[in-house]
Design a protein around this motif. Structure first.
Motif, PDB file in Angstrom:
ATOM      1  N   ALA A  43      41.479  33.947  37.137  1.00 25.10           N
ATOM      2  CA  ALA A  43      40.523  34.816  37.835  1.00 25.10           C
ATOM      3  C   ALA A  43      40.302  36.116  37.065  1.00 25.10           C
ATOM      4  O   ALA A  43      39.167  36.581  36.937  1.00 25.10           O
ATOM      5  N   ALA A  44      41.372  36.695  36.540  1.00 23.78           N
ATOM      6  CA  ALA A  44      41.239  37.938  35.763  1.00 23.78           C
ATOM      7  C   ALA A  44      40.425  37.691  34.495  1.00 23.78           C
ATOM      8  O   ALA A  44      39.544  38.486  34.147  1.00 23.78           O
ATOM      9  N   TRP A  45      40.682  36.579  33.829  1.00 20.66           N
ATOM     10  CA  TRP A  45      39.954  36.238  32.595  1.00 20.66           C
ATOM     11  C   TRP A  45      38.474  36.027  32.897  1.00 20.66           C
ATOM     12  O   TRP A  45      37.604  36.529  32.183  1.00 20.66           O
ATOM     13  N   SER A  46      38.183  35.287  33.962  1.00 14.96           N
ATOM     14  CA  SER A  46      36.788  35.034  34.347  1.00 14.96           C
ATOM     15  C   SER A  46      36.081  36.316  34.758  1.00 14.96           C
ATOM     16  O   SER A  46      34.923  36.537  34.406  1.00 14.96           O
ATOM     17  N   ARG A  47      36.763  37.171  35.485  1.00 11.34           N
ATOM     18  CA  ARG A  47      36.183  38.456  35.902  1.00 11.34           C
ATOM     19  C   ARG A  47      35.855  39.297  34.670  1.00 11.34           C
ATOM     20  O   ARG A  47      34.775  39.885  34.580  1.00 11.34           O
ATOM     21  N   SER A  48      36.777  39.355  33.732  1.00 11.51           N
ATOM     22  CA  SER A  48      36.539  40.096  32.500  1.00 11.51           C
ATOM     23  C   SER A  48      35.304  39.569  31.774  1.00 11.51           C
ATOM     24  O   SER A  48      34.451  40.340  31.327  1.00 11.51           O
ATOM     25  N   ALA A  70      36.068  44.999  32.069  1.00 11.47           N
ATOM     26  CA  ALA A  70      36.835  43.925  31.434  1.00 11.47           C
ATOM     27  C   ALA A  70      38.275  44.365  31.188  1.00 11.47           C
ATOM     28  O   ALA A  70      39.226  43.628  31.470  1.00 11.47           O
ATOM     29  N   ARG A  71      38.426  45.579  30.666  1.00 11.38           N
ATOM     30  CA  ARG A  71      39.776  46.112  30.443  1.00 11.38           C
ATOM     31  C   ARG A  71      40.564  46.149  31.736  1.00 11.38           C
ATOM     32  O   ARG A  71      41.700  45.688  31.808  1.00 11.38           O
ATOM     33  N   ASP A  72      39.930  46.674  32.779  1.00 12.65           N
ATOM     34  CA  ASP A  72      40.620  46.814  34.055  1.00 12.65           C
ATOM     35  C   ASP A  72      40.937  45.467  34.691  1.00 12.65           C
ATOM     36  O   ASP A  72      41.969  45.316  35.353  1.00 12.65           O
ATOM     37  N   ALA A  73      40.073  44.474  34.489  1.00  8.08           N
ATOM     38  CA  ALA A  73      40.322  43.137  35.035  1.00  8.08           C
ATOM     39  C   ALA A  73      41.535  42.489  34.383  1.00  8.08           C
ATOM     40  O   ALA A  73      42.287  41.758  35.042  1.00  8.08           O
ATOM     41  N   LEU A  74      41.740  42.752  33.096  1.00  6.51           N
ATOM     42  CA  LEU A  74      42.836  42.120  32.358  1.00  6.51           C
ATOM     43  C   LEU A  74      44.153  42.888  32.463  1.00  6.51           C
ATOM     44  O   LEU A  74      45.227  42.296  32.374  1.00  6.51           O
ATOM     45  N   ARG A  78      50.051  39.458  34.157  1.00  4.31           N
ATOM     46  CA  ARG A  78      51.100  38.938  33.277  1.00  4.31           C
ATOM     47  C   ARG A  78      50.818  37.462  33.020  1.00  4.31           C
ATOM     48  O   ARG A  78      51.059  36.605  33.863  1.00  4.31           O
ATOM     49  N   PRO A  79      50.237  37.153  31.839  1.00  6.24           N
ATOM     50  CA  PRO A  79      49.925  35.760  31.524  1.00  6.24           C
ATOM     51  C   PRO A  79      51.191  34.982  31.184  1.00  6.24           C
ATOM     52  O   PRO A  79      52.239  35.581  30.899  1.00  6.24           O
TER      53      PRO A  79
END
Length: 150
Positions: A43-48, A70-74, A78-79
């Protein structure tokens, strides 16, 4: 130069999204401990990616919104360890550009993007991004259960 750099970043944003939709960060901002659930990371990757897709050199606000968002989404995600180094490469890159555009006057945003990108290793970031995208698209390394009928 700025339009070329922006075209590159727009393509990178689209690359983030490919295969994941629908479905400055530095080392200190990544949480310690176990990786977040795959769905959270996806979800974070897609949002970015979705935040970067609409960026255009003719609209400085879209550049600022895209990179900062994008920065804030990622950040803070913790991947899994399998892609941790690649995640850091991407988040460091996007974070550096985001920090630069945040500090720039509105009229200087496109030039700030171009200047920041010129100092970064775009090829390494693109390769890292592709590996993260593939990993996430494949379900974070999940494997199908073995077939016991045999």
């Amino acid at each position: 130069m700025a339009s070329g750099a922006l075209a590159l970043m727009t393509g990178i944003g689209a690359g983030f999204a490919s295969g994941l939709l629908p479905g400055a960060a530095d080392d200190a901002t990544l949480p310690d401990g176990p990786a977040d659930e795959c769905a959270v990371v996806q979800a974070a990757w897609s949002r970015s990616a979705s935040l970067q897709v609409g960026m255009t050199v003719d609209d400085p606000a879209s550049l600022r919104h895209g990179f900062v968002g994008a920065r804030d989404a990622l950040a803070g995600v913790r991947p899994p360890d399998d892609v941790l180094d690649d995640w850091r490469t991407v988040t460091d890159y996007v974070g550096t550009v985001a920090d630069t555009v945040e500090a720039a006057d509105e009229a200087d945003v496109a030039a700030a993007v171009a200047s920041a990108i010129a100092e970064l290793d775009t090829a390494a970031m693109t390769q890292a991004s592709n590996r993260v995208t593939t990993f996430l698209k494949d379900g974070c390394g999940a494997t199908a259960p073995a077939d016991d009928a045999g």
